[in-house]
Design a protein around this motif. Sequence first.
Motif, PDB file in Angstrom:
ATOM      1  N   ALA A 183       0.833  -1.202   0.000  1.00 48.46           N
ATOM      2  CA  ALA A 183       0.000   0.000   0.000  1.00 48.46           C
ATOM      3  C   ALA A 183       0.869   1.254   0.000  1.00 48.46           C
ATOM      4  O   ALA A 183       0.598   2.210  -0.731  1.00 48.46           O
ATOM      5  CB  ALA A 183      -0.919  -0.014   1.216  1.00 48.46           C
ATOM      6  N   ASP A 184       1.952   1.222   0.814  1.00 42.82           N
ATOM      7  CA  ASP A 184       2.834   2.399   0.872  1.00 42.82           C
ATOM      8  C   ASP A 184       3.478   2.657  -0.478  1.00 42.82           C
ATOM      9  O   ASP A 184       3.578   3.800  -0.922  1.00 42.82           O
ATOM     10  CB  ASP A 184       3.927   2.189   1.933  1.00 42.82           C
ATOM     11  N   THR A 185       3.912   1.565  -1.130  1.00 39.01           N
ATOM     12  CA  THR A 185       4.551   1.739  -2.446  1.00 39.01           C
ATOM     13  C   THR A 185       3.549   2.323  -3.440  1.00 39.01           C
ATOM     14  O   THR A 185       3.888   3.219  -4.222  1.00 39.01           O
ATOM     15  CB  THR A 185       5.042   0.376  -2.977  1.00 39.01           C
ATOM     16  N   LEU A 186       2.298   1.811  -3.373  1.00 37.16           N
ATOM     17  CA  LEU A 186       1.290   2.317  -4.305  1.00 37.16           C
ATOM     18  C   LEU A 186       0.960   3.779  -4.009  1.00 37.16           C
ATOM     19  O   LEU A 186       0.780   4.577  -4.925  1.00 37.16           O
ATOM     20  CB  LEU A 186       0.034   1.448  -4.228  1.00 37.16           C
ATOM     21  N   THR A 187       0.903   4.106  -2.693  1.00 35.45           N
ATOM     22  CA  THR A 187       0.624   5.496  -2.340  1.00 35.45           C
ATOM     23  C   THR A 187       1.734   6.387  -2.880  1.00 35.45           C
ATOM     24  O   THR A 187       1.480   7.460  -3.438  1.00 35.45           O
ATOM     25  CB  THR A 187       0.525   5.653  -0.801  1.00 35.45           C
ATOM     26  N   TYR A 188       2.981   5.903  -2.718  1.00 36.10           N
ATOM     27  CA  TYR A 188       4.123   6.678  -3.210  1.00 36.10           C
ATOM     28  C   TYR A 188       3.996   6.883  -4.726  1.00 36.10           C
ATOM     29  O   TYR A 188       4.141   7.991  -5.235  1.00 36.10           O
ATOM     30  CB  TYR A 188       5.413   5.916  -2.873  1.00 36.10           C
ATOM     31  N   THR A 189       3.654   5.783  -5.433  1.00 40.43           N
ATOM     32  CA  THR A 189       3.484   5.867  -6.888  1.00 40.43           C
ATOM     33  C   THR A 189       2.398   6.874  -7.233  1.00 40.43           C
ATOM     34  O   THR A 189       2.557   7.697  -8.145  1.00 40.43           O
ATOM     35  CB  THR A 189       3.068   4.488  -7.452  1.00 40.43           C
ATOM     36  N   SER A 190       1.308   6.787  -6.474  1.00 39.05           N
ATOM     37  CA  SER A 190       0.168   7.650  -6.745  1.00 39.05           C
ATOM     38  C   SER A 190       0.541   9.125  -6.543  1.00 39.05           C
ATOM     39  O   SER A 190       0.191   9.986  -7.359  1.00 39.05           O
ATOM     40  CB  SER A 190      -0.967   7.217  -5.820  1.00 39.05           C
ATOM     41  N   VAL A 191       1.302   9.393  -5.455  1.00 40.50           N
ATOM     42  CA  VAL A 191       1.713  10.779  -5.186  1.00 40.50           C
ATOM     43  C   VAL A 191       2.670  11.256  -6.283  1.00 40.50           C
ATOM     44  O   VAL A 191       2.568  12.393  -6.773  1.00 40.50           O
ATOM     45  CB  VAL A 191       2.364  10.881  -3.780  1.00 40.50           C
ATOM     46  N   GLU A 192       3.585  10.346  -6.684  1.00 39.37           N
ATOM     47  CA  GLU A 192       4.539  10.726  -7.743  1.00 39.37           C
ATOM     48  C   GLU A 192       3.795  11.006  -9.052  1.00 39.37           C
ATOM     49  O   GLU A 192       4.127  11.934  -9.782  1.00 39.37           O
ATOM     50  CB  GLU A 192       5.563   9.596  -7.962  1.00 39.37           C
ATOM     51  N   LEU A 193       2.757  10.178  -9.308  1.00 40.34           N
ATOM     52  CA  LEU A 193       1.954  10.391 -10.516  1.00 40.34           C
ATOM     53  C   LEU A 193       1.262  11.740 -10.464  1.00 40.34           C
ATOM     54  O   LEU A 193       1.178  12.457 -11.462  1.00 40.34           O
ATOM     55  CB  LEU A 193       0.884   9.296 -10.626  1.00 40.34           C
ATOM     56  N   GLU A 194       0.788  12.062  -9.252  1.00 39.01           N
ATOM     57  CA  GLU A 194       0.110  13.342  -9.067  1.00 39.01           C
ATOM     58  C   GLU A 194       1.067  14.488  -9.378  1.00 39.01           C
ATOM     59  O   GLU A 194       0.734  15.425 -10.104  1.00 39.01           O
ATOM     60  CB  GLU A 194      -0.379  13.447  -7.613  1.00 39.01           C
ATOM     61  N   LYS A 195       2.312  14.331  -8.837  1.00 41.49           N
ATOM     62  CA  LYS A 195       3.306  15.384  -9.054  1.00 41.49           C
ATOM     63  C   LYS A 195       3.618  15.502 -10.539  1.00 41.49           C
ATOM     64  O   LYS A 195       3.675  16.595 -11.094  1.00 41.49           O
ATOM     65  CB  LYS A 195       4.601  15.016  -8.302  1.00 41.49           C
ATOM     66  N   SER A 196       3.825  14.308 -11.169  1.00 48.60           N
ATOM     67  CA  SER A 196       4.215  14.330 -12.578  1.00 48.60           C
ATOM     68  C   SER A 196       3.087  14.897 -13.433  1.00 48.60           C
ATOM     69  O   SER A 196       3.330  15.622 -14.397  1.00 48.60           O
ATOM     70  CB  SER A 196       4.623  12.926 -12.982  1.00 48.60           C
ATOM     71  N   ASN A 197       1.848  14.596 -13.022  1.00 45.07           N
ATOM     72  CA  ASN A 197       0.704  15.118 -13.748  1.00 45.07           C
ATOM     73  C   ASN A 197       0.639  16.638 -13.619  1.00 45.07           C
ATOM     74  O   ASN A 197       0.414  17.352 -14.606  1.00 45.07           O
ATOM     75  CB  ASN A 197      -0.569  14.483 -13.185  1.00 45.07           C
ATOM     76  N   ALA A 198       0.897  17.107 -12.360  1.00 43.24           N
ATOM     77  CA  ALA A 198       0.879  18.555 -12.124  1.00 43.24           C
ATOM     78  C   ALA A 198       1.979  19.222 -12.942  1.00 43.24           C
ATOM     79  O   ALA A 198       1.759  20.265 -13.563  1.00 43.24           O
ATOM     80  CB  ALA A 198       1.071  18.834 -10.634  1.00 43.24           C
ATOM     81  N   LEU A 199       3.150  18.559 -12.956  1.00 42.67           N
ATOM     82  CA  LEU A 199       4.288  19.113 -13.688  1.00 42.67           C
ATOM     83  C   LEU A 199       3.967  19.195 -15.181  1.00 42.67           C
ATOM     84  O   LEU A 199       4.238  20.197 -15.843  1.00 42.67           O
ATOM     85  CB  LEU A 199       5.527  18.225 -13.464  1.00 42.67           C
ATOM     86  N   GLN A 200       3.329  18.107 -15.655  1.00 41.22           N
ATOM     87  CA  GLN A 200       2.979  18.067 -17.075  1.00 41.22           C
ATOM     88  C   GLN A 200       2.039  19.227 -17.431  1.00 41.22           C
ATOM     89  O   GLN A 200       2.237  19.908 -18.435  1.00 41.22           O
ATOM     90  CB  GLN A 200       2.289  16.743 -17.348  1.00 41.22           C
ATOM     91  N   LYS A 201       1.040  19.435 -16.541  1.00 39.94           N
ATOM     92  CA  LYS A 201       0.089  20.522 -16.792  1.00 39.94           C
ATOM     93  C   LYS A 201       0.819  21.856 -16.783  1.00 39.94           C
ATOM     94  O   LYS A 201       0.562  22.738 -17.592  1.00 39.94           O
ATOM     95  CB  LYS A 201      -0.992  20.518 -15.703  1.00 39.94           C
ATOM     96  N   ASP A 202       1.741  21.967 -15.794  1.00 36.56           N
ATOM     97  CA  ASP A 202       2.531  23.176 -15.637  1.00 36.56           C
ATOM     98  C   ASP A 202       3.346  23.459 -16.894  1.00 36.56           C
ATOM     99  O   ASP A 202       3.379  24.577 -17.387  1.00 36.56           O
ATOM    100  CB  ASP A 202       3.510  22.934 -14.475  1.00 36.56           C
ATOM    101  N   ILE A 203       3.975  22.366 -17.372  1.00 41.92           N
ATOM    102  CA  ILE A 203       4.825  22.505 -18.553  1.00 41.92           C
ATOM    103  C   ILE A 203       3.987  22.969 -19.745  1.00 41.92           C
ATOM    104  O   ILE A 203       4.348  23.896 -20.457  1.00 41.92           O
ATOM    105  CB  ILE A 203       5.538  21.168 -18.874  1.00 41.92           C
ATOM    106  N   MET A 204       2.821  22.324 -19.886  1.00 41.49           N
ATOM    107  CA  MET A 204       1.939  22.696 -20.995  1.00 41.49           C
ATOM    108  C   MET A 204       1.572  24.174 -20.893  1.00 41.49           C
ATOM    109  O   MET A 204       1.622  24.916 -21.882  1.00 41.49           O
ATOM    110  CB  MET A 204       0.656  21.860 -20.963  1.00 41.49           C
ATOM    111  N   ALA A 205       1.225  24.579 -19.662  1.00 42.97           N
ATOM    112  CA  ALA A 205       0.810  25.967 -19.454  1.00 42.97           C
ATOM    113  C   ALA A 205       1.969  26.904 -19.788  1.00 42.97           C
ATOM    114  O   ALA A 205       1.795  27.898 -20.489  1.00 42.97           O
ATOM    115  CB  ALA A 205       0.356  26.170 -18.017  1.00 42.97           C
ATOM    116  N   ASN A 206       3.168  26.534 -19.275  1.00 46.86           N
ATOM    117  CA  ASN A 206       4.336  27.380 -19.493  1.00 46.86           C
ATOM    118  C   ASN A 206       4.694  27.474 -20.960  1.00 46.86           C
ATOM    119  O   ASN A 206       4.906  28.564 -21.484  1.00 46.86           O
ATOM    120  CB  ASN A 206       5.549  26.795 -18.757  1.00 46.86           C
ATOM    121  N   VAL A 207       4.763  26.290 -21.585  1.00 44.48           N
ATOM    122  CA  VAL A 207       5.175  26.274 -22.988  1.00 44.48           C
ATOM    123  C   VAL A 207       4.182  27.059 -23.825  1.00 44.48           C
ATOM    124  O   VAL A 207       4.564  27.916 -24.621  1.00 44.48           O
ATOM    125  CB  VAL A 207       5.310  24.825 -23.505  1.00 44.48           C
ATOM    126  N   SER A 208       2.886  26.800 -23.603  1.00 46.95           N
ATOM    127  CA  SER A 208       1.917  27.502 -24.437  1.00 46.95           C
ATOM    128  C   SER A 208       1.979  29.009 -24.167  1.00 46.95           C
ATOM    129  O   SER A 208       1.876  29.811 -25.095  1.00 46.95           O
ATOM    130  CB  SER A 208       0.510  26.954 -24.272  1.00 46.95           C
TER     131      SER A 208
END
Length: 478
Positions: free
Chosen positions: A240-265
Motif C-alpha cells: 500500500a505504501d509503495t502504491l501510495t508513493y506511486t500515486s503521489v509521484e503520478l500526481e506530481k508528474s501530472n501537475a508538472l505536465q500541466k505546468d509545462i503545458m501551461a508554461n510552454v503555451s
Amino acid sequence: MKLNVLGMSFDSKSLRFKLWVYFALFAVLIMVLLWFLQIYFLHYNYEEMKIAETNRIAQALISNYGQENFTEFCANVSSTSDIYIHVEEATGSVIYSPMMGEDTPPAYMYFRELRTTQEELIHSKNHTVSLLLEDATTDYNTLAYAREIESTREDGSVVNVRFFIFSPLYPVESTITILTHQLVYVTIISLVFSLMLGIFLAGRIARPLHNITESAKELARGKYGTVFHGENYTEIINLADTLTYTSVELEKSNALQKDIMANVSHDLKTPLTMVKSYAEMIRDLSGDNPEKRNAHLQVIIDEADRLNHLVNDMLSLSRLQTGAMIIEKKPFSIKEVAESIVQSYAIFCEQEGYSILLDCPSDVTVEADEGKIKQVLSNLINNAVKYCGSDRLVIVSIKTAHGHVRCEVTDHGMGIAPEELDNIWDRYYKASTNHVRTTSGSGLGLSIVKEIILLHGGTYGVKSEQGKGSTFWFELAH
Ligand code: ADP
C-alpha cells in the motif's frame, strides 16, 4: 476459474478458496497421521510394548530380589503396572504372591496360567519361559514370563528361585472401534473448522487487498494522489505504501505536465501575439514610415529570436534528458571561453551600464565539451545579468582547488527564497519572487546547466541570500 459446488460458485484461484484448500489439506494430513498412529500402532505395537514391559519388570524383580523391601516392591509394581507377580522357591514355598498380606485379592488369580508356566519352566533348558496363553472362552489372552535363578540364602545354602509374571492382553479391537468413531467425528469437525478458519482468514487478508484494488481503480480513473491502506499486515502495508508513493509521484508528474503545458503555451503564445500585432501594425499604420516600421520590425525580429531561443532550449534539454546529446571531451581553456562570453556582452554593458568582472588569475584548462560548458557559463551569466541588483555588477570567478576547477557567477540581486532553492533546477520553474519577462527567459536555463554538468560528472549548486544576491557555481575535474 469458477467452480460450482452444491449451487455455490467458487473462484478456484481466489485467496479464500486456496486458503481453505490449504487448511483442509493440513487437517487431512494431521488426521491421516492420527489414524495411522492410533489404529495401526495400537494394533501392531500393543503386544510388543507389553512384552518389552514384562521383560523390563522381570529384570527389575530379579535385581531387587533379596532386598529387605522386596515384597513391598512386588506389590507396588503389580498394582501400578496391572500385572500379576508370583515368586517362589523351587521347593514350592511362596516368597511373594498377590494374596499375601493383601486385604482384597486381585480380581483374577492366574492359577491355571501359573501351573502351565511352572511346567514349561521345569522343562525349559535356559530357565526362561515366555508364553502367550490364549483363553478361548473369554477373549483375554495373557502374556506369561518365567525365569529361574540360583540364589544363596543367608545361611549359605543355595536355592532356586522362580519368578512368574502375568500380564493381561486386552483385546484392542473394541478400543479401535471407539477410536475410529471418534476420529471420524474429529475429522469432520476439523474439516469444518478449517473451512471456517480459511474463510475467516481469507476474508481478513482479502479485505485490504480488495480495498487496494478499489483505490487502484480510482487511480486508474485519474484520481492521482489516492492513498492506499494496508491494514494489519506488514507485506500489504508495504504494498500500500509503495502504491501510495506511486500515486503521489503520478500526481506530481501530472501537475508538472500541466505546468509545462501551461508554461510552454504561454511562452510560445506571448511572442506569437507580439509578432502578429506588430505585423498588423506595420500593415495598417507604420508601413509607410520607415523609422516606425523598422522599430516594429525589430520587435518582430526580437520576438522571433526569443521563440528560436526557447525552441532551441527545449530541444537541448530534451536531448540531454533522453541521453541523445553526446559529450565530446577535449582540453580547452575555460578562461578563454569565459572571456569570449564576457566580450559578447561588451556593447550591451556599455549601453545599459552593466559591468561583468572576470576573476581568473591563471589560465585554466579543463577536459570537457567546450560548446556545452560555454552554454553553461552563458546561461549562468545571462541569469546573473537578468536578476542582478541595482549595482548592475556580475562577477565571474574561476579557481582551481583539489584537482577541480570551480566557476562561480555572483550577482547582488534580490536572491532566491530558501524554499525555492531546490526547485530552480527543475525545468520550467520560475521563482515566484523575481519572475521577469526578458528576451531569453524560458525557465529551462538552469535545467540545461544541471544536465550538462551531470553529464560531465561534475557538481553544481547555488548560495543565495534574499536581498543580498546569489552565487551560482559548478565544479569540473581538472
Ligand atoms: P529563466 O529563464 O526563468 O531564468 P532559469 O532556469 O534560468 O529560467 O532559472 C530558473 C529560475 O531561477 C528563474 O526564473 C529565477 O527565478 C531563478 N534564478 C536564476 N538565476 C537567478 C539569479 N542569478 N538570481 C536570482 N534568481 C535566479
